[in-house]
Design an enzyme around this catalytic site. Structure first.
Site, PDB file in Angstrom:
ATOM      1  N   ASN A  46       0.826  -1.209   0.000  1.00 24.43           N
ATOM      2  CA  ASN A  46       0.000   0.000   0.000  1.00 24.43           C
ATOM      3  C   ASN A  46       0.861   1.260   0.000  1.00 24.43           C
ATOM      4  OD1 ASN A  46      -2.502  -1.394   0.186  1.00 24.43           O
ATOM      5  ND2 ASN A  46      -2.138  -1.702   2.371  1.00 24.43           N
ATOM      6  N   HIS A 132     -14.612  -1.209   5.244  1.00 25.28           N
ATOM      7  CA  HIS A 132     -13.498  -1.932   5.869  1.00 25.28           C
ATOM      8  C   HIS A 132     -13.922  -2.621   7.177  1.00 25.28           C
ATOM      9  CE1 HIS A 132      -9.484  -2.161   7.906  1.00 25.28           C
ATOM     10  NE2 HIS A 132      -9.109  -2.447   6.666  1.00 25.28           N
ATOM     11  N   GLU A 174     -16.174   4.752   2.459  1.00 25.77           N
ATOM     12  CA  GLU A 174     -14.739   4.950   2.234  1.00 25.77           C
ATOM     13  C   GLU A 174     -14.544   5.850   1.031  1.00 25.77           C
ATOM     14  OE1 GLU A 174     -12.577   1.190   2.058  1.00 25.77           O
ATOM     15  OE2 GLU A 174     -13.766   0.494   3.748  1.00 25.77           O
ATOM     16  N   SER A 178     -10.981  -0.547  -0.262  1.00 24.12           N
ATOM     17  CA  SER A 178      -9.667  -1.176  -0.149  1.00 24.12           C
ATOM     18  C   SER A 178      -9.538  -2.468  -0.953  1.00 24.12           C
ATOM     19  CB  SER A 178      -9.333  -1.426   1.313  1.00 24.12           C
ATOM     20  OG  SER A 178     -10.340  -2.180   1.934  1.00 24.12           O
ATOM     21  N   ASP A 201     -13.810   7.233   5.553  1.00 20.39           N
ATOM     22  CA  ASP A 201     -12.490   6.651   5.807  1.00 20.39           C
ATOM     23  C   ASP A 201     -11.718   6.732   4.488  1.00 20.39           C
ATOM     24  OD1 ASP A 201     -10.326   4.909   5.940  1.00 20.39           O
ATOM     25  OD2 ASP A 201     -11.416   3.332   6.994  1.00 20.39           O
ATOM     26  N   HIS A 204      -7.138   4.959   1.594  1.00 19.30           N
ATOM     27  CA  HIS A 204      -6.470   4.719   0.302  1.00 19.30           C
ATOM     28  C   HIS A 204      -6.513   5.917  -0.636  1.00 19.30           C
ATOM     29  CE1 HIS A 204      -5.823   0.471   1.148  1.00 19.30           C
ATOM     30  NE2 HIS A 204      -6.997   0.512   1.745  1.00 19.30           N
ATOM     31  N   LYS A 233      -0.555   3.833   4.505  1.00 20.72           N
ATOM     32  CA  LYS A 233      -0.601   3.572   3.072  1.00 20.72           C
ATOM     33  C   LYS A 233       0.322   4.566   2.342  1.00 20.72           C
ATOM     34  CE  LYS A 233      -3.997   0.670   4.256  1.00 20.72           C
ATOM     35  NZ  LYS A 233      -5.115   0.583   5.188  1.00 20.72           N
TER      36      LYS A 233
HETATM   37  C1  LIG Z   1      -5.838  -0.057   6.214  1.00 21.31           C
HETATM   38  C2  LIG Z   1      -7.194   0.455   6.477  1.00 21.31           C
HETATM   39  C3  LIG Z   1      -7.610   0.785   7.763  1.00 21.31           C
HETATM   40  C4  LIG Z   1      -6.786   0.499   8.964  1.00 21.31           C
HETATM   41  O1  LIG Z   1      -5.757   1.403   9.097  1.00 21.31           O
HETATM   42  P1  LIG Z   1      -4.467   0.988   9.930  1.00 21.31           P
HETATM   43  O2  LIG Z   1      -3.803   2.280  10.166  1.00 21.31           O
HETATM   44  O3  LIG Z   1      -3.698   0.044   9.074  1.00 21.31           O
HETATM   45  O4  LIG Z   1      -4.968   0.347  11.181  1.00 21.31           O
HETATM   46  C5  LIG Z   1      -8.845   1.372   7.928  1.00 21.31           C
HETATM   47  N1  LIG Z   1      -9.655   1.573   6.866  1.00 21.31           N
HETATM   48  C6  LIG Z   1      -9.310   1.229   5.632  1.00 21.31           C
HETATM   49  C7  LIG Z   1     -10.238   1.487   4.508  1.00 21.31           C
HETATM   50  C8  LIG Z   1      -8.072   0.647   5.398  1.00 21.31           C
HETATM   51  O5  LIG Z   1      -7.727   0.270   4.171  1.00 21.31           O
END
Ligand SMILES: *Cc1c(COP(=O)(O)O)cnc(C)c1O
Length: 381
Positions: A46, A132, A174, A178, A201, A204, A233
């Protein structure tokens, strides 16, 4: 059933479904993954902009450790809130256009904290069904009712929002999904949400999309009530931040147990993240390289009989369907020097196992050509 039986039954079931997960010892370098002394081209990471080994960011972390030590020494509510955290929160808030930012140790804990602190029994969480695991898990652990809407379907969301309700509603989605790489219709969702709070969220999207890498929301011209960005990421480090109003930030500082009862991130890491923000703001060349790789990969995949998902982002999944076949393809690709994860249920819906190809600005054209050649080869066996 005894404990032992319960555990072995669950493990046996996982094995029978070809869904048993193991970890692999290895090391990522720019565009590679080194495992047992062999270097593979890494299409599983990522690190979209190739920043995890950026010299200025590595140096900032070293400098931070020299100056502030390696740990924060406590929760931010006690003695763990350092000037480096304070500055980073202010920088993030200013960059992303919010009154406040709060740092978290991970995106997983940020999502859990926000949802568990906000939601009460009579409330609804209305979430995209492909959200997620950290979001859906927090939602199902909360006392509120979880309602999931069909992926990216704004009409389905509207129908749920129209239901009369005693409590409050939180809409969750999101920026970039992801496991699918597609983007949420953020402008339409923001227009539809009425009195609900909108939480996005953007794990990405941040760093990669939008002007100066401000992410999916900036690209869509939307400002959700709660924006979660993560640093594991495109930032190439780890940690997360919640961007919100003054009042929501103060509320989270009172009620978000993941903040109160957990050691703050090391100040050295916050210091490194401060440099990472500056690097990201200037990373237009890396973003352009990544966009070029995505366009090239997609155009060349047209000639290969594999089912590429409709994605314009760095996440370019190849949908295979069957678990066994997906694992088989991943193993064949590995023999050809390509490291690509086989993603299986329950991470993705049943029957949609996939090869989750991710592209990075750290790749060069030869990496992408080698990948295309390997993909072509495995379809001819
Ligand atoms: C990776 C991810 C997370 C978690 O984040 P971390 O910092 O790795 O705990 C949360 N939401 C999404 C959409 C992700 O891809």
């Amino acid at each position: 059933m005894t404990w032992q039986q319960r555990i072995t039954t669950a493990l046996d079931k996982r094995r029978a479904e070809q869904a048993f997960r193991t970890r692999i010892v290895g090391e990522c370098d720019a565009a590679g993954f080194i495992h047992q002394g062999v270097r593979y081209r890494n299409f599983s990471g990522n690190d979209y902009l190739g920043l995890s080994r950026h010299p200025a960011i590595v140096q900032a972390w070293q400098q931070g450790a020299q100056r502030y030590g390696v740990g924060s020494g406590g929760s931010g509510h006690v003695t763990g809130f350092h000037q480096a955290h304070h500055q980073l929160e202010q920088t993030l808030a200013q960059w992303l256009g919010y009154p406040r930012a709060l740092l978290f140790i991970s995106g997983f804990s940020a999502n859990q904290a926000v949802i568990s602190a906000l939601m009460q029994k009579e409330d609804w969480i209305i979430a995209d069904r492909l959200s997620h695991a950290s979001l859906l898990e927090a939602a199902s652990l909360s006392p509120a009712t979880l309602r999931r809407f069909h992926h990216n379907d704004v009409d389905a969301l509207k129908t749920l929002l129209e239901k009369p309700l005693q409590g409050q509603q939180l809409v969750v989605t999101e920026g970039v999904f992801s496991m699918d790489g597609d983007c949420a219709p953020l402008a339409e969702i923001a227009a539809a949400k009425h009195n609900a709070l909108l939480m996005v969220d953007d794990a990405h999207g941040i760093g990669v999309l939008g002007e100066d890498g401000r992410g999916s929301c900036a690209a869509a011209g939307v400002k959700p009530d709660i924006l979660v960005v993560t640093f594991g990421k495109a930032f190439g480090l780890s940690g997360a931040a919640v961007l919100c109003s003054e009042d929501i930030a103060d509320y989270l500082l009172q009620f978000a147990r993941h903040l109160i009862y957990s050691t703050a991130m090391p100040p050295a890491q916050a210091y490194a993240l401060q440099t990472a923000v500056a690097v990201i703001q200037q990373a237009e060349a890396q973003r352009a390289t990544l966009r070029r790789h995505i366009a090239y990969f997609r155009s060349q995949m047209a000639g290969i009989p594999l089912s590429l998902a409709a994605s314009t982002t760095a996440i370019q999944p190849i949908i295979v369907g069957d678990n066994h076949h997906t694992l088989h393809l991943a193993a064949r690709l590995r023999e050809r020097g390509m490291w690509i994860s086989a993603i299986r249920p329950p991470t993705v819906p049943p029957g949609s196992a996939r090869l989750r190809v991710t592209l990075s600005a750290a790749h060069d054209e030869r990496d992408i050509d080698a990948l295309l050649e390997a993909l072509y080869d495995v379809t001819r066996q």
